[in-house]
Design a protein around this motif. Structure first.
Motif, PDB file in Angstrom:
ATOM      1  N   PRO A   1     -16.523 -43.483   7.730  1.00  0.00           N
ATOM      2  CA  PRO A   1     -16.259 -44.289   6.441  1.00  0.00           C
ATOM      3  C   PRO A   1     -14.995 -44.861   6.712  1.00  0.00           C
ATOM      4  O   PRO A   1     -14.068 -44.557   6.956  1.00  0.00           O
ATOM      5  CB  PRO A   1     -16.297 -43.043   5.325  1.00  0.00           C
ATOM      6  CG  PRO A   1     -16.733 -41.940   5.856  1.00  0.00           C
ATOM      7  CD  PRO A   1     -16.468 -41.922   7.178  1.00  0.00           C
ATOM      8  N   THR A   2     -14.853 -46.110   6.062  1.00  0.00           N
ATOM      9  CA  THR A   2     -13.710 -46.937   6.032  1.00  0.00           C
ATOM     10  C   THR A   2     -13.113 -47.298   4.773  1.00  0.00           C
ATOM     11  O   THR A   2     -13.661 -46.879   3.753  1.00  0.00           O
ATOM     12  CB  THR A   2     -13.780 -48.286   6.740  1.00  0.00           C
ATOM     13  OG1 THR A   2     -14.667 -48.995   5.902  1.00  0.00           O
ATOM     14  CG2 THR A   2     -14.344 -48.084   8.078  1.00  0.00           C
ATOM     15  N   TRP A   3     -11.660 -47.945   4.553  1.00  0.00           N
ATOM     16  CA  TRP A   3     -11.415 -47.938   3.168  1.00  0.00           C
ATOM     17  C   TRP A   3     -12.110 -48.605   2.162  1.00  0.00           C
ATOM     18  O   TRP A   3     -12.215 -48.569   1.128  1.00  0.00           O
ATOM     19  CB  TRP A   3      -9.846 -48.715   3.513  1.00  0.00           C
ATOM     20  CG  TRP A   3      -9.132 -48.802   2.215  1.00  0.00           C
ATOM     21  CD1 TRP A   3      -8.627 -50.017   1.784  1.00  0.00           C
ATOM     22  CD2 TRP A   3      -8.860 -48.078   1.234  1.00  0.00           C
ATOM     23  NE1 TRP A   3      -8.157 -49.776   0.414  1.00  0.00           N
ATOM     24  CE2 TRP A   3      -7.949 -48.465   0.031  1.00  0.00           C
ATOM     25  CE3 TRP A   3      -8.629 -46.444   1.079  1.00  0.00           C
ATOM     26  CZ2 TRP A   3      -7.362 -47.945  -1.073  1.00  0.00           C
ATOM     27  CZ3 TRP A   3      -8.057 -45.912   0.113  1.00  0.00           C
ATOM     28  CH2 TRP A   3      -7.561 -46.420  -0.958  1.00  0.00           C
ATOM     29  N   TYR A   4     -12.483 -49.940   2.721  1.00  0.00           N
ATOM     30  CA  TYR A   4     -13.291 -50.743   1.867  1.00  0.00           C
ATOM     31  C   TYR A   4     -14.712 -50.348   2.111  1.00  0.00           C
ATOM     32  O   TYR A   4     -15.110 -49.430   2.761  1.00  0.00           O
ATOM     33  CB  TYR A   4     -13.181 -52.425   2.280  1.00  0.00           C
ATOM     34  CG  TYR A   4     -11.828 -52.785   1.999  1.00  0.00           C
ATOM     35  CD1 TYR A   4     -11.526 -53.220   0.686  1.00  0.00           C
ATOM     36  CD2 TYR A   4     -11.000 -52.797   3.126  1.00  0.00           C
ATOM     37  CE1 TYR A   4     -10.227 -53.452   0.467  1.00  0.00           C
ATOM     38  CE2 TYR A   4      -9.572 -53.180   2.603  1.00  0.00           C
ATOM     39  CZ  TYR A   4      -9.359 -53.489   1.361  1.00  0.00           C
ATOM     40  OH  TYR A   4      -7.867 -53.988   1.122  1.00  0.00           O
ATOM     41  N   GLY A   5     -15.819 -50.915   1.350  1.00  0.00           N
ATOM     42  CA  GLY A   5     -17.353 -50.704   1.410  1.00  0.00           C
ATOM     43  C   GLY A   5     -17.837 -50.780   2.640  1.00  0.00           C
ATOM     44  O   GLY A   5     -19.120 -51.540   2.808  1.00  0.00           O
ATOM     45  N   VAL A   6     -17.271 -50.253   3.809  1.00  0.00           N
ATOM     46  CA  VAL A   6     -17.778 -50.748   5.008  1.00  0.00           C
ATOM     47  C   VAL A   6     -18.157 -49.305   5.761  1.00  0.00           C
ATOM     48  O   VAL A   6     -17.054 -48.487   5.545  1.00  0.00           O
ATOM     49  CB  VAL A   6     -17.054 -51.514   5.942  1.00  0.00           C
ATOM     50  CG1 VAL A   6     -17.747 -51.734   7.331  1.00  0.00           C
ATOM     51  CG2 VAL A   6     -17.128 -52.794   5.259  1.00  0.00           C
ATOM     52  N   GLU A   7     -19.250 -49.048   6.452  1.00  0.00           N
ATOM     53  CA  GLU A   7     -19.459 -47.815   7.163  1.00  0.00           C
ATOM     54  C   GLU A   7     -19.856 -47.871   8.532  1.00  0.00           C
ATOM     55  O   GLU A   7     -20.894 -48.709   8.656  1.00  0.00           O
ATOM     56  CB  GLU A   7     -20.360 -46.839   6.221  1.00  0.00           C
ATOM     57  CG  GLU A   7     -20.349 -45.313   6.823  1.00  0.00           C
ATOM     58  CD  GLU A   7     -21.160 -44.461   5.856  1.00  0.00           C
ATOM     59  OE1 GLU A   7     -20.658 -43.545   5.001  1.00  0.00           O
ATOM     60  OE2 GLU A   7     -22.560 -44.471   5.836  1.00  0.00           O
TER      61      GLU A   7
ATOM     62  N   ASP B   1     -38.988 -42.051  25.683  1.00  0.00           N
ATOM     63  CA  ASP B   1     -38.934 -41.092  26.162  1.00  0.00           C
ATOM     64  C   ASP B   1     -37.561 -40.444  26.282  1.00  0.00           C
ATOM     65  O   ASP B   1     -37.482 -39.047  25.863  1.00  0.00           O
ATOM     66  CB  ASP B   1     -39.450 -40.660  27.706  1.00  0.00           C
ATOM     67  CG  ASP B   1     -41.048 -40.883  27.844  1.00  0.00           C
ATOM     68  OD1 ASP B   1     -41.726 -40.856  26.653  1.00  0.00           O
ATOM     69  OD2 ASP B   1     -41.543 -41.398  28.696  1.00  0.00           O
ATOM     70  N   ASP B   2     -36.560 -40.978  26.474  1.00  0.00           N
ATOM     71  CA  ASP B   2     -35.182 -40.387  26.495  1.00  0.00           C
ATOM     72  C   ASP B   2     -34.659 -40.552  24.954  1.00  0.00           C
ATOM     73  O   ASP B   2     -33.421 -40.653  24.931  1.00  0.00           O
ATOM     74  CB  ASP B   2     -34.234 -41.312  27.599  1.00  0.00           C
ATOM     75  CG  ASP B   2     -34.871 -41.129  29.156  1.00  0.00           C
ATOM     76  OD1 ASP B   2     -35.361 -39.825  29.210  1.00  0.00           O
ATOM     77  OD2 ASP B   2     -34.585 -42.009  29.850  1.00  0.00           O
ATOM     78  N   GLY B   3     -35.262 -41.150  24.111  1.00  0.00           N
ATOM     79  CA  GLY B   3     -34.906 -41.182  22.701  1.00  0.00           C
ATOM     80  C   GLY B   3     -34.205 -42.612  22.311  1.00  0.00           C
ATOM     81  O   GLY B   3     -34.132 -43.516  23.432  1.00  0.00           O
ATOM     82  N   LEU B   4     -33.788 -42.923  21.346  1.00  0.00           N
ATOM     83  CA  LEU B   4     -33.422 -44.276  20.828  1.00  0.00           C
ATOM     84  C   LEU B   4     -32.059 -44.197  20.375  1.00  0.00           C
ATOM     85  O   LEU B   4     -31.716 -43.447  19.580  1.00  0.00           O
ATOM     86  CB  LEU B   4     -34.467 -44.967  19.684  1.00  0.00           C
ATOM     87  CG  LEU B   4     -34.134 -46.242  19.072  1.00  0.00           C
ATOM     88  CD1 LEU B   4     -34.268 -47.332  20.641  1.00  0.00           C
ATOM     89  CD2 LEU B   4     -35.016 -46.586  18.360  1.00  0.00           C
ATOM     90  N   TYR B   5     -31.070 -45.040  20.847  1.00  0.00           N
ATOM     91  CA  TYR B   5     -29.646 -44.880  20.273  1.00  0.00           C
ATOM     92  C   TYR B   5     -29.708 -46.415  19.389  1.00  0.00           C
ATOM     93  O   TYR B   5     -30.060 -47.517  19.748  1.00  0.00           O
ATOM     94  CB  TYR B   5     -28.791 -45.116  21.349  1.00  0.00           C
ATOM     95  CG  TYR B   5     -28.980 -43.898  22.456  1.00  0.00           C
ATOM     96  CD1 TYR B   5     -28.167 -42.735  22.103  1.00  0.00           C
ATOM     97  CD2 TYR B   5     -29.728 -44.123  23.593  1.00  0.00           C
ATOM     98  CE1 TYR B   5     -28.169 -41.778  23.052  1.00  0.00           C
ATOM     99  CE2 TYR B   5     -29.940 -42.845  24.266  1.00  0.00           C
ATOM    100  CZ  TYR B   5     -29.072 -41.771  24.053  1.00  0.00           C
ATOM    101  OH  TYR B   5     -29.023 -40.593  24.987  1.00  0.00           O
ATOM    102  N   SER B   6     -28.570 -46.048  18.396  1.00  0.00           N
ATOM    103  CA  SER B   6     -28.417 -47.137  17.561  1.00  0.00           C
ATOM    104  C   SER B   6     -26.968 -47.257  17.103  1.00  0.00           C
ATOM    105  O   SER B   6     -26.383 -46.164  17.167  1.00  0.00           O
ATOM    106  CB  SER B   6     -29.338 -47.024  16.328  1.00  0.00           C
ATOM    107  OG  SER B   6     -28.958 -46.053  15.440  1.00  0.00           O
ATOM    108  N   ALA B   7     -26.196 -48.394  16.960  1.00  0.00           N
ATOM    109  CA  ALA B   7     -25.035 -48.399  16.735  1.00  0.00           C
ATOM    110  C   ALA B   7     -24.764 -49.624  15.620  1.00  0.00           C
ATOM    111  O   ALA B   7     -25.334 -50.723  15.887  1.00  0.00           O
ATOM    112  CB  ALA B   7     -24.022 -48.844  17.704  1.00  0.00           C
ATOM    113  N   GLY B   8     -24.287 -49.255  14.411  1.00  0.00           N
ATOM    114  CA  GLY B   8     -24.304 -50.327  13.628  1.00  0.00           C
ATOM    115  C   GLY B   8     -23.382 -50.246  12.429  1.00  0.00           C
ATOM    116  O   GLY B   8     -22.534 -49.388  12.323  1.00  0.00           O
ATOM    117  N   VAL B   9     -23.549 -50.950  11.287  1.00  0.00           N
ATOM    118  CA  VAL B   9     -22.783 -50.872  10.115  1.00  0.00           C
ATOM    119  C   VAL B   9     -23.424 -50.917   8.836  1.00  0.00           C
ATOM    120  O   VAL B   9     -24.637 -51.707   8.819  1.00  0.00           O
ATOM    121  CB  VAL B   9     -21.681 -51.959  10.365  1.00  0.00           C
ATOM    122  CG1 VAL B   9     -22.434 -53.527  10.038  1.00  0.00           C
ATOM    123  CG2 VAL B   9     -20.452 -52.028   9.182  1.00  0.00           C
ATOM    124  N   SER B  10     -22.877 -50.283   7.708  1.00  0.00           N
ATOM    125  CA  SER B  10     -23.522 -50.445   6.472  1.00  0.00           C
ATOM    126  C   SER B  10     -22.387 -50.976   5.500  1.00  0.00           C
ATOM    127  O   SER B  10     -21.540 -50.595   5.524  1.00  0.00           O
ATOM    128  CB  SER B  10     -23.890 -49.239   5.972  1.00  0.00           C
ATOM    129  OG  SER B  10     -24.271 -49.363   4.595  1.00  0.00           O
TER     130      SER B  10
END
Length: 463
Positions: free
Chosen positions: A91-97, A118-127
């Motif tokens: 979590p960050t200070w403003y409404g960004v995670e 087979d090796d799984g799925l990775y994700s990186a992002g923001v809310s």
């Protein structure tokens, strides 16, 4: 309850001695022990400790989180599904995670949308909250308010400590007043006893009538009665003073009979109370903890009002995540593979939100009135107390002159009586007036001390 006599104090610190070689407990030494060891002063420190714990708790809302969700179903040797979903959120200070995620799902009857390599799925992002919750939200408001509550608790702590110190100081002044009154009656009891013996000797020598021995005896008994009353008052005030004297580990102290207050306190009181500056200024009043606590409370309510205002906005939450099955290759995260989402919600009438905002505004108006009234009250109290101090200073100086004059009067009557020209009645009458003037001087000195401590209480310089 276990008690240790106050003499321990003076074995541990420097002491002063009066003309009678009794141990003197000065106001400065006395206040030093009250500030350091009094249980309620220690208890007041818990106010800020509790607020510090609450501040730490509110900061926990911004702690990174690791979540793992694992579900597996197997029936009659068939694996229906085997799902693993682990997430790391910042979590960050403003409404960004910020969020990183790993999924690895398998199974005969697994919903196709959950299929992963087979090796799984990775994700990186923001809310991101695009409207409600972007510039302020419950998490941010709670942390801001917790920081302000810590300042508020510090101001409240000062008020509690100042009350204890004020009560301790006035108790010392009462002890000093009763001690000085006892000394006055003690001196005149000795005079009355000496005069009675002299009159009896003169009567037996034929120089004085019998009526003088009766009058001298009545005067002696009256002085003794006054002394006994003064002694009881002194004992009671000494016991009250003992309530404020403690040592480490909450060990109470009690006064020994030979310990006395400092009769030169009037020469040192401004230094001890730090009251040499007796001019009211806006800066001194602005720093008063009562006013500071109200202003901090106003800031807390302002934060709440901003949150309530923000709640009028629609809730628009956007999520965007880059997907990859090869987390070691950073270039594999690109816009071609992604998962996104948009969530929108908005109450149609906003009745709850509008009511909350209206209440927040009313609370702010109320605290604003309190602040204005408190400023005026403090300033008027300071001005009134300063005028009291000026008046008591004038009265004290006048009474000192009156005492000197009465002493000369009494001495003159005693001289005339010893020469056979005056009467014992006039000697006693003049002496009664002298005693009254001395007691008035003691009382005015006490009122002067109380006024100065009141001024420092208002201006918050008692610590």
């Amino acid at each position: 309850m276990h008690k240790i006599v106050i003499i321990v104090l003076f074995l541990m610190s420097s002491v002063g001695f009066s003309q009678e070689n009794d141990t003197v407990l000065s106001l400065e030494e006395y206040l030093g022990y009250v500030k350091k060891y009094h249980p309620i002063v220690k208890q007041a420190q818990l106010i800020t400790t509790e607020s510090e714990a609450k501040l730490l708790k509110s900061r926990g809302a911004f702690d990174p989180k690791l979540e793992v969700d694992y579900n597996r179903k197997k029936f009659k040797s068939t694996t229906y599904y085997d799902k693993l979903n682990s997430t790391f959120k910042i979590p960050t200070w403003y409404g960004v995670e910020l969020k990183a995620n790993y999924e690895n799902n398998d199974g005969t009857y697994l919903n196709p949308e959950y299929n992963t390599p087979d090796d799984g799925l990775y994700s990186a992002g923001v809310s991101v909250s695009l409207a409600k919750g972007l510039l302020t939200n419950e998490r941010m408001a709670t942390l801001k308010q917790s920081k302000l509550y810590l300042k508020y608790a510090q101001a409240e702590q000062k008020l509690v400590i100042n009350d204890i110190l004020y009560n301790a100081i006035t108790t010392y002044f009462n002890w000093l007043k009763n001690y000085q009154a006892k000394l006055v009656y003690s001196d005149y009891l000795v005079n009355a006893d000496t005069r009675l013996k002299n009159v009896k000797s003169s009567f037996f020598a034929g120089d004085k009538p019998a009526i003088d021995t009766l009058e001298a005896n009545i005067n002696f008994k009256s002085r003794k009665l006054d002394y006994e009353k003064a002694k009881i008052g002194y004992i009671k005030s000494a016991l009250e003073l003992s309530n404020y004297l403690w040592l480490e580990n909450n060990i109470p102290l009690e006064l020994e009979e030979g310990i006395s207050p400092d009769t030169t306190t009037i020469d040192k009181i401004d230094v001890v109370l730090n009251s040499s500056v007796l001019n009211s200024t806006d800066e001194l009043i602005a720093n008063h903890p009562k006013l500071q606590s109200l202003q901090i409370k106003q800031e807390i309510l302002t934060v709440d009002k901003r949150l309530k205002t923000n709640n009028l906005l629609p809730k628009i939450d956007l999520q965007y995540n880059f997907l990859s099955s090869d987390y070691e290759n950073i270039n594999s995260f690109n816009t071609a593979n992604y998962k996104s989402g948009l969530n929108i919600s908005f109450p149609l009438f906003l009745r709850k939100e509008r009511a909350d905002l209206r209440l927040a505004k009313l609370k702010l108006q109320d605290i604003g009135f309190d602040i204005s009234a408190t400023k005026v009250t403090l300033k008027n109290k300071v001005n009134a107390t300063m005028q009291e101090i000026d008046s008591y200073n004038t009265q004290y100086d006048l009474l000192q002159d009156i005492v000197v004059d009465y002493k000369a009067f009494v001495k003159s009557e005693e001289r005339k009586f010893s020469l056979g020209e005056g009467s014992l009645f006039l000697v006693n009458y003049r002496e009664v007036k002298l005693i009254e003037s001395q007691l008035k001087a003691i009382d005015v000195e006490y009122q002067l001390f109380i006024s100065k401590s009141n001024l420092l209480r208002v201006l918050n310089n008692l610590e």
